[in-house]
Design a protein around this motif. Structure first.
Motif, PDB file in Angstrom:
ATOM      1  N   THR A  68      -2.137  -5.730  -0.076  1.00 26.05           N
ATOM      2  CA  THR A  68      -3.537  -5.524  -0.509  1.00 26.05           C
ATOM      3  C   THR A  68      -3.789  -6.595  -1.315  1.00 26.05           C
ATOM      4  O   THR A  68      -2.656  -6.679  -2.522  1.00 26.05           O
ATOM      5  CB  THR A  68      -4.400  -3.802  -0.267  1.00 26.05           C
ATOM      6  OG1 THR A  68      -3.393  -3.351  -1.921  1.00 26.05           O
ATOM      7  CG2 THR A  68      -4.243  -2.693   0.492  1.00 26.05           C
ATOM      8  N   ASN A  81       6.449  -1.154   8.977  1.00 24.76           N
ATOM      9  CA  ASN A  81       5.346  -0.953   9.143  1.00 24.76           C
ATOM     10  C   ASN A  81       4.461  -1.188   7.905  1.00 24.76           C
ATOM     11  O   ASN A  81       4.633  -0.075   7.422  1.00 24.76           O
ATOM     12  CB  ASN A  81       4.770  -0.841  10.569  1.00 24.76           C
ATOM     13  CG  ASN A  81       5.007  -1.321  12.028  1.00 24.76           C
ATOM     14  OD1 ASN A  81       5.369  -2.411  12.292  1.00 24.76           O
ATOM     15  ND2 ASN A  81       5.002  -0.983  12.734  1.00 24.76           N
ATOM     16  N   GLN A  82       4.344  -2.395   7.253  1.00 26.90           N
ATOM     17  CA  GLN A  82       3.948  -1.694   6.003  1.00 26.90           C
ATOM     18  C   GLN A  82       2.250  -2.265   6.226  1.00 26.90           C
ATOM     19  O   GLN A  82       1.807  -3.466   6.480  1.00 26.90           O
ATOM     20  CB  GLN A  82       4.816  -2.426   5.109  1.00 26.90           C
ATOM     21  CG  GLN A  82       5.738  -1.856   5.213  1.00 26.90           C
ATOM     22  CD  GLN A  82       5.591  -0.124   3.906  1.00 26.90           C
ATOM     23  OE1 GLN A  82       5.050   0.055   3.592  1.00 26.90           O
ATOM     24  NE2 GLN A  82       6.787   0.610   4.739  1.00 26.90           N
ATOM     25  N   THR A  83       1.253  -2.286   4.984  1.00 25.39           N
ATOM     26  CA  THR A  83       0.220  -2.953   4.809  1.00 25.39           C
ATOM     27  C   THR A  83       0.037  -3.203   3.521  1.00 25.39           C
ATOM     28  O   THR A  83       0.361  -3.215   2.159  1.00 25.39           O
ATOM     29  CB  THR A  83      -0.934  -2.303   4.906  1.00 25.39           C
ATOM     30  OG1 THR A  83      -1.301  -1.211   6.177  1.00 25.39           O
ATOM     31  CG2 THR A  83      -2.316  -2.647   4.583  1.00 25.39           C
ATOM     32  N   GLU A  96      -6.327  -6.214   3.396  1.00 32.80           N
ATOM     33  CA  GLU A  96      -5.934  -6.563   3.412  1.00 32.80           C
ATOM     34  C   GLU A  96      -4.670  -7.206   4.803  1.00 32.80           C
ATOM     35  O   GLU A  96      -5.517  -7.489   5.494  1.00 32.80           O
ATOM     36  CB  GLU A  96      -5.961  -4.603   4.496  1.00 32.80           C
ATOM     37  CG  GLU A  96      -6.565  -3.915   3.169  1.00 32.80           C
ATOM     38  CD  GLU A  96      -6.490  -2.276   3.717  1.00 32.80           C
ATOM     39  OE1 GLU A  96      -5.802  -2.158   4.776  1.00 32.80           O
ATOM     40  OE2 GLU A  96      -6.178  -1.195   2.544  1.00 32.80           O
ATOM     41  N   LYS A  97      -3.575  -7.420   4.539  1.00 29.86           N
ATOM     42  CA  LYS A  97      -2.051  -7.205   5.773  1.00 29.86           C
ATOM     43  C   LYS A  97      -1.604  -6.597   6.534  1.00 29.86           C
ATOM     44  O   LYS A  97      -1.018  -6.625   5.481  1.00 29.86           O
ATOM     45  CB  LYS A  97      -1.892  -9.018   5.503  1.00 29.86           C
ATOM     46  CG  LYS A  97      -3.239  -9.641   4.541  1.00 29.86           C
ATOM     47  CD  LYS A  97      -2.223 -11.603   5.520  1.00 29.86           C
ATOM     48  CE  LYS A  97      -3.658 -11.696   5.642  1.00 29.86           C
ATOM     49  NZ  LYS A  97      -3.713 -13.542   5.706  1.00 29.86           N
ATOM     50  N   SER A  98      -1.182  -6.774   7.710  1.00 31.71           N
ATOM     51  CA  SER A  98      -0.113  -5.868   7.787  1.00 31.71           C
ATOM     52  C   SER A  98       1.283  -6.787   7.889  1.00 31.71           C
ATOM     53  O   SER A  98       1.156  -7.825   8.508  1.00 31.71           O
ATOM     54  CB  SER A  98      -0.201  -5.285   9.548  1.00 31.71           C
ATOM     55  OG  SER A  98      -1.664  -4.838   9.093  1.00 31.71           O
ATOM     56  N   LYS A 104       0.409  -0.985   0.018  1.00 27.76           N
ATOM     57  CA  LYS A 104       0.185   0.348   0.277  1.00 27.76           C
ATOM     58  C   LYS A 104       1.023   0.933   0.105  1.00 27.76           C
ATOM     59  O   LYS A 104       1.518   1.468   0.524  1.00 27.76           O
ATOM     60  CB  LYS A 104      -1.012   0.331   1.428  1.00 27.76           C
ATOM     61  CG  LYS A 104      -2.352   0.672   0.644  1.00 27.76           C
ATOM     62  CD  LYS A 104      -2.836   0.404   2.009  1.00 27.76           C
ATOM     63  CE  LYS A 104      -4.745   1.245   2.486  1.00 27.76           C
ATOM     64  NZ  LYS A 104      -4.508   0.812   3.405  1.00 27.76           N
TER      65      LYS A 104
END
Lengths: 747, 216
Positions: free
Chosen positions: A72, A68-70, A82-84, A45
């Motif tokens: 999608t 920390n990223q997301t 969505e996954k962290s 993202k």
């Protein structure tokens, strides 16, 4: 100083090294129900980084992002995920399990008992105007084209849709939700009336041969819901010319494309063809008709849409037939019909609600004159004059719940006012049917959906009410295979034609059970349907009068003691794919039916029900020649016929079968050609279609039934007015010339 | 101090320049891919790539334009493979991105109108007999708008040439006439200067390919 510079340089080099190795690989697999799914857009993202999954659902990409990223996962057919993730220095593997997005395109469609013909439902699309016009033997009439579908009986002597062992009056036809009374032109016994409505007036339709929606009622067998065209694409003028008719019309679309209006006028006369072809029917007055219609469409600023359609038509004919009665040589019957129909509908969206309302008014006058002829002298005429005023109003409010679920409810009011004059008899029949209904479409998933509805009606004439529940389910078995089931209760008032004396009557009733299996794939569709239909409370009639020199007695309903059943199997196969430019379909219906109703002395196979009906329709378009060649063939097993009379047994009138038998099998091969000379010509302002059609090419002598004299000693066959009919015609339309506009705009 | 400020400013500038360059770099990279994509999957992947760029660069119309173009190319491959039944879905996706592009670029963008034309043509192919009067007309309308906005655009000439080339002679088309038009389009390509290296510049190869085809 130098060392510092070197240090700096080193630092830069180190940093850039770090940057270059800081690429982290992200891999994973995207699945739906444990199967890999391709074409999923995987995105880190807020970055350009991402990938698309391959056919096995696998993806892999590299990124320099950290922390920390997301991640999608998107695809139009599935819900976004969505996954962290935390990106460190190690490669990561992220798997995702998709959830199906419920949507209209993929949702399973309930199709038990119904065939929907709209451009959207292409797989089974049937009977769009083009389909009707290119079905040989359909004469461009919707109702005739329907007889090439499974479940519709070929009954030539009478108008109406005879569906699955039901009579012609057990099916109803609706336009934009409103009932059309007298859809067919008035006719004389033995000759079917024609569709009064122009086929190209409708853009699509839903034909239900059973188990139809709670929004519709008063039809024991089935319903045809016609949907009229919206705003035309452009202004145009049309002309039609043939030895049997002349017609002209126009459609005008406003500049801002927010409203349109149009009108047509037509005149038809059969006499010219009578001279050329060999008619079975002796017309003293050749069928003649005049019809005109007008329409307007308005889109309001707030998004509402008004549609109006109004028509007026008259038709006349006179028929002479050898009399079966002693004392006269011929039986003469003349008809003079007048009809007008007006339909106004309005629909608008209010947020989540959709309002659909429609009102229709129709007036119908049928003036029948019966007489006898002996030694060229015509006897005094007996008049049977029927006039009817019909008002229909319907309002439906629909609310969408989610993408594929909805609730709708509303009411319908139907007022009938008929007058009949026959010798001393003056009948005035009035009935006001008020109905309320509610229905819900429940989409549980793209695999399973249900429709639950209920309808309640009250008839002022019968002074009775009914409640009819309806239910339908559809389940997708596999990608292309669906199965659906429908059940419903249906009520219908006794036909006013049979209400000629005092009797305590009730609604007639039928129950439908339909099970369907359907396979649809690109360009092909296969349907198998099994049904069981149970009839109760059908009316029983008795004869009250005979019309001089005619063999059709006047009957009156006495009670609702009739009953019956119909069960059968149907097969439908349509294939547009296998052969290039060829579209063909095959339908077969098996029908087993018995009923004890009307004047039947016992439970009998109805005289309008054929056990086996097979039809094949083929259409080939030859682009090089701009020619369409259409063929159709119908076979139906001979129907039974009865001569039912009554006798007095110990003071009771008892019906009995005096003569009975089976008609010979029905066969007809029809052929038609459409030639489109202007097709594909760039900037062509004229579009012309030439039509040549020959129905019953082989000249098979078909018989529709037998008439018997009042004493039963003589009989005559009911045959089509003509064995082989040839139609030639040209339809020309002009799109409004836009040259002037182009010039004006460029000046 | 002045020096520091200067270097800070320089560093800041280079940073934004770096970001800008990044967008241009990735766009150029993906745009170059258009020519090498062959299959339905290739174009879907490309469409996803542009979609991804578009969601980051939400103020720029080109990513959406190219996402739509990738979908249209995907549809055209499907059409050639005879999978016409699913073209509505593809055209829907293309239209979605075209709407975004048009919001950002304005309604007078000939390139977007041309893609709209192509999307309508795809829809028409689902059921040509029935949709000729609706989607076919809308396609013609969009083409007209595009032509009015940018008469010298070679892509408009290319699509017009294609229409004629694939229309059978009885319907007023012809391969010979088509090739003539492709030649005209090729001429237009030679004199056409895209606004930037990223602005639409596709189709020259296609025109040349058709010109190299035998007329019969």
């Amino acid at each position: 100083m130098k060392t510092q510079k070197q240090k700096l340089l080193f630092l830069f080099a180190f940093l850039s090294f770090l940057l270059s190795v800081a690429q982290v690989k992200i891999t994973g697999k995207v699945t739906y129900r444990n199967k890999g799914v391709g074409e999923i857009n995987v995105t880190l993202k807020g970055t350009y980084d991402g990938a698309t999954t391959d056919a096995g659902g696998k993806f892999s990409f590299e990124t320099t992002e950290k922390g920390n990223q997301t991640l999608t996962f998107t695809h139009p057919k599935y819900n976004d995920i969505e996954k962290s993730i935390v990106i460190d220095n190690q490669d990561i593997s992220v798997d995702a399990e998709l959830k199906e997005q419920i949507n209209e395109i993929d949702a399973v469609v309930i199709s038990a008992g119904s065939i929907e013909a709209s451009d959207k439902k292409r797989a089974t699309a049937l009977l769009t105007p083009i389909d009707v016009y290119t079905t040989a033997g359909a004469d461009g009439q919707i109702s005739s084209a329907l007889t090439y579908l499974p479940g519709v009986q070929k009954v030539g002597e009478s108008e109406g849709l005879f569906i699955r062992g039901g009579t012609g009056t057990e099916s109803k036809i609706f336009m934009d939700g409103s009932l059309i009374n007298n859809y067919f032109s008035s006719s004389v016994p033995g000759i079917a009336g024609r569709d009064r409505f122009n086929t190209s007036l409708f853009k699509g339709n839903v034909f239900s041969s059973g188990g139809y929606s709670a929004l519709y009622g008063q039809a024991l067998s089935g319903a045809l819901m016609l949907e009229s065209v919206d705003l035309p694409d452009q202004s145009s003028y049309d002309f039609g010319i043939s030895p049997i008719f002349l017609s002209g019309g126009f459609q005008k679309l406003s500049e801002d494309k927010n409203h349109s209006y149009g009108a047509t006028l037509g005149y038809s006369l059969l006499s010219l063809m009578q001279k050329v072809l060999n008619f079975n029917t002796d017309f003293i007055n050749a069928p003649e008709g005049l019809n005109g219609d007008a329409n307007f469409r308005i889109k309001t600023k707030s998004g509402g849409f008004f549609k109006y359609y109004g028509m007026y038509d008259t038709n006349k004919m006179g028929v002479r037939a050898a009399s079966l009665e002693p004392g006269s040589d011929y039986a003469l019957v003349r008809i003079n019909g007048k009809n007008t129909y007006h339909n106004l509908s309005f629909k608008q969206k209010f947020g989540k609600y959709l309002l659909n309302t429609g009102a229709s008014y129709s007036y119908n006058r049928s003036d029948l004159n019966f007489s006898g002829e002996t030694n060229d002298i015509e006897s005094a005429k007996t008049q049977l004059l029927t006039t009817g005023n019909y008002i229909n109003f319907k309002a439906v409010l629909e609310r969408k719940i989610n993408k594929i679920s909805a609730v709708r409810g509303g009411f319908e009011l139907n007022n009938t006012d008929e007058k009949l004059n026959f010798e001393d008899v003056k009948k005035h029949y009035q009935d006001f049917i008020s109905s309320v209904f509610a229905e819900t479409d429940l989409g549980f998933s793209n695999q399973l959906s249900a429709k639950i509805g209920v309808r309640a009606e009250n008839s002022s004439f019968l002074n009775k009410s009914n409640i009819a529940p309806r239910l339908a389910l559809a389940y997708r078995l596999a990608q292309n295979w669906t199965t659906s089931f429908a059940y419903g209760l249906f009520y219908q008032n006794p036909e006013s034609k049979y209400i000629n004396g005092p009797a305590s009557l009730d609604f007639q009733k039928s129950q439908h059970y339909i099970l369907q299996l359907q396979r649809t794939s690109e360009g092909r569709s296969l349907r198998l349907e099994a049904f069981y239909k149970k009839y109760d409370q059908l009316i029983k009639v008795k004869n009250i009068a005979n019309i001089d020199s005619q063999n059709q007695p006047v009957q009156t309903a006495i009670n609702n003691d009739g009953y019956g059943y119909a069960k059968g199997l149907e097969l439908f196969w349509r294939d547009k794919k296998t052969f290039e430019n060829i579209d063909y379909w095959i339908s077969y219906s098996f029908l087993d039916s018995k009923r004890d109703f009307m004047n039947y002395p016992v439970s009998l196979k109805p005289n309008f029900a054929s056990e086996h009906t097979l039809s094949v329709v083929g259409k080939r378009f030859i682009p090089e020649w701009k020619l369409g060649v259409n063929l159709s063939y119908t076979y139906s097993k001979g129907r039974p016929y009865y001569d039912i009379a009554s006798k007095d047994v110990n003071g009771n009138v008892v019906n009995f079968t005096r003569n009975e038998g089976r008609l010979k099998d029905y066969n007809a091969l029809n052929l038609s050609f459409n030639y489109l000379p202007n097709l594909g010509k760039k900037d062509s302002k004229v579009f012309t279609v030439f039509v040549l059609s020959v129905s019953n090419v082989l000249g098979t002598k078909n018989v529709y039934g037998y008439n018997f004299s009042q004493d039963g000693s003589r009989s005559s066959a009911v045959v089509p007015p003509v064995n082989t009919f040839v139609f030639v015609g040209a339809f020309i339309s002009f799109g409004v010339d836009k040259t002037q506009d182009a010039i004006n705009n460029n000046l | 101090m002045k020096k520091y400020l200067l270097s800070f400013a320089l560093a800041f500038m280079s940073l934004t320049a770096f970001a800008q360059a990044d967008y241009e770099k990735i766009m150029s990279e993906k745009i170059a891919k258009i020519e090498t994509c062959k299959t339905v999957e290739d174009f879907q992947t490309l469409a996803n790539d542009f979609q991804r760029i578009g969601s980051k660069e939400s103020g720029k119309w080109l990513p959406s334009y190219y996402a739509a173009f990738s979908y249209i190319q995907k549809g055209r491959v499907m059409m050639r493979e005879g999978k016409t039944q699913d073209l509505d879905e593809v055209a829907n996706q293309a239209d979605k991105h075209l709407a975004t592009a048009q919001n950002l670029a304005g309604a007078d963008n000939a390139e977007i109108h041309l893609l709209k034309k192509m999307a309508y043509s795809l829809r028409m192919m689902v059921n040509p007999q029935q949709r000729y009067m609706t989607d076919g007309m809308k396609a013609a309308e969009e083409l007209q708008i595009a032509e009015k906005l940018d008469p010298t655009n070679p892509r408009i000439a290319l699509i017009k040439a294609e229409d004629i080339y694939f229309t059978p002679e009885q319907y007023g088309g012809s391969k010979t006439k088509g090739i003539e038009m492709f030649k005209k389009a090729a001429d237009q390509y030679n004199s056409y200067k895209p606004k930037s290296s990223m602005d639409p510049n596709w189709g020259k190869g296609e025109a040349e390919y058709f010109i190299s085809q035998p007329a019969k």
